[in-house]
Design a protein around this motif. Sequence first.
Motif, PDB file in Angstrom:
ATOM      1  N   PRO A  87       0.791  -1.235   0.000  1.00  0.00           N
ATOM      2  CA  PRO A  87       0.000   0.000   0.000  1.00  0.00           C
ATOM      3  C   PRO A  87       0.827   1.290   0.000  1.00  0.00           C
ATOM      4  O   PRO A  87       0.258   2.376  -0.176  1.00  0.00           O
ATOM      5  CB  PRO A  87      -0.827  -0.117   1.295  1.00  0.00           C
ATOM      6  N   HIS A  88       2.132   1.193   0.190  1.00  0.00           N
ATOM      7  CA  HIS A  88       2.959   2.397   0.110  1.00  0.00           C
ATOM      8  C   HIS A  88       3.206   2.831  -1.332  1.00  0.00           C
ATOM      9  O   HIS A  88       3.802   3.881  -1.581  1.00  0.00           O
ATOM     10  CB  HIS A  88       4.320   2.171   0.797  1.00  0.00           C
ATOM     11  N   PRO A  92       2.065  -0.684  -7.739  1.00  0.00           N
ATOM     12  CA  PRO A  92       2.724  -1.849  -7.130  1.00  0.00           C
ATOM     13  C   PRO A  92       3.473  -2.720  -8.140  1.00  0.00           C
ATOM     14  O   PRO A  92       4.517  -3.289  -7.790  1.00  0.00           O
ATOM     15  CB  PRO A  92       1.562  -2.623  -6.502  1.00  0.00           C
ATOM     16  N   ASP A  93       2.974  -2.817  -9.382  1.00  0.00           N
ATOM     17  CA  ASP A  93       3.664  -3.666 -10.361  1.00  0.00           C
ATOM     18  C   ASP A  93       5.044  -3.107 -10.692  1.00  0.00           C
ATOM     19  O   ASP A  93       6.032  -3.841 -10.732  1.00  0.00           O
ATOM     20  CB  ASP A  93       2.835  -3.788 -11.647  1.00  0.00           C
ATOM     21  N   ARG A  94       5.078  -1.794 -10.933  1.00  0.00           N
ATOM     22  CA  ARG A  94       6.369  -1.165 -11.234  1.00  0.00           C
ATOM     23  C   ARG A  94       7.287  -1.245 -10.014  1.00  0.00           C
ATOM     24  O   ARG A  94       8.491  -1.499 -10.133  1.00  0.00           O
ATOM     25  CB  ARG A  94       6.133   0.283 -11.657  1.00  0.00           C
ATOM     26  N   VAL A 108       7.634  -9.338  -2.039  1.00  0.00           N
ATOM     27  CA  VAL A 108       7.932  -8.379  -0.972  1.00  0.00           C
ATOM     28  C   VAL A 108       6.779  -7.390  -0.787  1.00  0.00           C
ATOM     29  O   VAL A 108       6.553  -6.891   0.321  1.00  0.00           O
ATOM     30  CB  VAL A 108       9.267  -7.641  -1.256  1.00  0.00           C
ATOM     31  N   MET A 109       6.017  -7.159  -1.865  1.00  0.00           N
ATOM     32  CA  MET A 109       4.898  -6.211  -1.771  1.00  0.00           C
ATOM     33  C   MET A 109       3.823  -6.703  -0.795  1.00  0.00           C
ATOM     34  O   MET A 109       3.069  -5.907  -0.250  1.00  0.00           O
ATOM     35  CB  MET A 109       4.274  -5.987  -3.158  1.00  0.00           C
ATOM     36  N   ARG A 123      16.364  -0.574   0.609  1.00  0.00           N
ATOM     37  CA  ARG A 123      16.132  -0.731  -0.828  1.00  0.00           C
ATOM     38  C   ARG A 123      14.713  -0.321  -1.211  1.00  0.00           C
ATOM     39  O   ARG A 123      14.490   0.318  -2.231  1.00  0.00           O
ATOM     40  CB  ARG A 123      16.414  -2.177  -1.246  1.00  0.00           C
ATOM     41  N   LEU A 124      13.737  -0.674  -0.362  1.00  0.00           N
ATOM     42  CA  LEU A 124      12.348  -0.321  -0.679  1.00  0.00           C
ATOM     43  C   LEU A 124      12.117   1.194  -0.572  1.00  0.00           C
ATOM     44  O   LEU A 124      11.289   1.747  -1.297  1.00  0.00           O
ATOM     45  CB  LEU A 124      11.391  -1.087   0.233  1.00  0.00           C
TER      46      LEU A 124
END
Length: 196
Positions: A87-88, A92-94, A108-109, A123-124
């Motif tokens: 949700p951040h 999300p796909d990119r 990881v999402m 990294r995120l």
Amino acid sequence: MLSVRNLSTTVLKPASFQVEAGECVSVQGKSGSGKSVLLRALADLDPSTGEVRLNGDLREDMPAPLWRRRVTYVAAESGWWEDRVGPHFAQPDRAAALAMALGLPGEVMDWPVARLSTGERQRLALVRALVQRPEVFLLDEPTGALDTEATGRVEALLRAELARGAGVLIVTHAPEQAVRLARRHLHVADGVVTEG
Ligand SMILES: Nc1ncnc2c1ncn2[C@@H]1O[C@H](COP(=O)(O)OP(=O)(O)OP(=O)(O)O)[C@@H](O)[C@H]1O
């Protein structure tokens, strides 16, 4: 691209320099010298005086959220406000593709933020900036918690951003990283910024 004249805060003495499109400039200096203060002032996260322009546009003439989307600060320690990672991200796909490029698994999402390691968070946090495609990245020790392989992946993505014309200011305590990525180097000592 980014033009800075007499940028100053209570900590930072008046600093003037430029970052050109496609250029990476390192920021080095002892702990507590004012490197983060400099980056936060550029991102308009703390009060400062002086003139900062992006491609000629004055920072004051732009709403602060727009400025920060175009000139994006990535803190050494990132803040997270949702329980899960996904949700951040508006895309999300990119974000997942970029996370994988940085050596993280696609799932990881779906992970809870609480389980992330320091290096995963780091990294995120960079992915959060990358998905916005800023014109200038202000990176505060972006590989400080990373191993050699993950550091290489971050540097490869940064090189791709530079190739598309982004500007990068990178705070690093690793002189070899400064040499790998940047041709120009800023040094901060007691709030005084010098080049060379
Ligand atoms: N808002 C503030 N008001 C007053 N002093 C501050 C403020 N923010 C930071 N400082 C002080 O300014 C100095 C520079 O802080 P800064 O965070 O820029 O250091 P740094 O060079 O990034 O260090 P490090 O390498 O340890 O991250 C420190 O002494 C810090 O305590």
